[in-house]
Write a protein that holds these residues in place. Structure first.
Motif, short mmCIF file in Angstrom:
data_model
loop_
_atom_site.label_atom_id
_atom_site.label_comp_id
_atom_site.label_asym_id
_atom_site.label_seq_id
_atom_site.Cartn_x
_atom_site.Cartn_y
_atom_site.Cartn_z
N SER A 1 0.84 -1.20 0.00
CA SER A 1 0.00 0.00 0.00
C SER A 1 0.88 1.25 0.00
O SER A 1 2.05 1.22 0.42
N PHE A 2 0.31 2.35 -0.44
CA PHE A 2 1.04 3.61 -0.44
C PHE A 2 1.45 4.01 0.98
O PHE A 2 2.44 4.72 1.16
N ASP A 3 0.70 3.55 1.99
CA ASP A 3 1.07 3.84 3.38
C ASP A 3 2.41 3.23 3.74
O ASP A 3 3.12 3.75 4.60
N ASP A 4 2.75 2.09 3.09
CA ASP A 4 3.97 1.38 3.44
C ASP A 4 5.15 1.73 2.53
O ASP A 4 6.25 1.22 2.72
N TRP A 5 4.91 2.61 1.59
CA TRP A 5 5.95 3.01 0.63
C TRP A 5 6.30 4.46 0.87
O TRP A 5 5.44 5.28 1.17
N ASP A 6 7.58 4.81 0.73
CA ASP A 6 7.99 6.20 0.98
C ASP A 6 7.85 7.10 -0.24
O ASP A 6 8.19 8.29 -0.19
#
Length: 296
Positions: free
Chosen positions: A39-44
């Motif tokens: 998910s985008f939450d887990d990607w910087d």
């Protein structure tokens, strides 16, 4: 939209990722044995592009900077435009959440300042309320702490410790306050009773927690602590006599407290037994009920 390695490249990379695709607010990475969703939450939101002898590779980093995912065997000429597309998608996703965060940051920082700059004792209820407000605000922004700190590093340098309660800081602040107050009121505690109050008694009289429990054996000075507490609250202007109610199980203990309060503190402090208090409340409720019935 998807970028995949050729069949030859897929065979050569063996168990590594060979395909990357955008699926809503997530990235899907495929290998010969598994398919992982990030998910985008887990990607910087960053991508490093590496060029090999025959193909290219895209390297992604987790938002907490602890993990990396690399997709191998990709067509080199498509790597840069695909990476740019993914980053734009991430930035569009992030901007909406950053706008929400920016709207809440001033109040978050203000509440931290009010709490941490308070000169008095910091209560558990106040601490819990601050902790809950900060975490709820971050939750409403739909950003995790790592991403929020990435987007607004200066603000989150102050906010991040309080997301984890910052209990050690609060305890140190309260201990310093207790030490200062004990020194300030030292002569008062020395002369308040026939014998000076000891350190534990002074702490019990000073501490300003939501709920305080004093455990001590018979004849150890519990009543002295209660009288000193009432006297301290009035002398320090933290309360007026009419704000204080002292209760006892027995009538003799209540009479003793009344006499000692009149002598050392004030004759306006209310003292009662639990039984007499309940009786007064019951009479009061009956009176109110009769008045309401007459009005009806």
């Amino acid at each position: 939209m998807q970028l995949s390695a050729s069949r030859l490249a897929q065979w050569l990379v063996q168990g590594d990722y060979y395909s990357i695709a955008l699926d809503g607010n997530s990235l899907v990475l495929d290998s010969q044995t598994t398919s992982d969703v990030i998910s985008f939450d887990d990607w910087d939101g960053s991508i490093e592009i590496h060029r090999g002898v025959l193909w290219g590779a895209l390297e992604l980093t987790s938002s907490n900077q602890q993990y990396c995912w690399t997709v191998h065997g990709l067509p080199w000429h498509e790597c840069k435009p695909f990476a740019a597309f993914l980053i734009r998608s991430y930035q569009d996703w992030a901007q909406n959440r950053v706008d929400k965060l920016d709207a809440m940051l001033p109040e978050m920082l203000q509440r931290i300042a009010l709490f941490s700059n308070k000169s008095g004792y910091l209560r558990c209820s106040e601490h819990h309320e601050l902790h809950q407000f900060l975490n709820d605000g971050l939750k409403d922004s739909e950003l995790n702490p790592e991403l929020a700190a990435t987007f607004r590093p200066r603000s989150f340098e102050k906010i991040s410790p309080w997301l984890g309660e910052h209990q050690a800081w609060v305890e140190e602040h309260n201990q310093q306050w207790l030490t200062q107050q004990s020194q300030k009121w030292s002569s008062w505690f020395d002369s308040f009773e026939k014998s000076p109050l000891n350190e534990s008694q002074r702490t019990a009289a000073l501490i300003d927690q939501d709920y305080n429990l004093v455990l001590a054996g018979a004849g150890t000075g519990k009543t002295s602590v209660l009288i000193a507490r009432a006297g301290y609250l009035i002398a320090s202007q933290a309360a007026v006599p009419e704000d204080i109610l002292m209760l006892s199980f027995g009538r003799k203990a209540a009479e003793e407290m009344t006499d000692r309060l009149k002598e050392k503190v004030s004759d306006r402090v209310k003292v009662a037994t639990f039984h007499s208090l309940v009786h007064k409340l019951f009479v009061m409720l009956n009176t109110i009920s009769l008045m309401l019935l007459r009005l009806l």
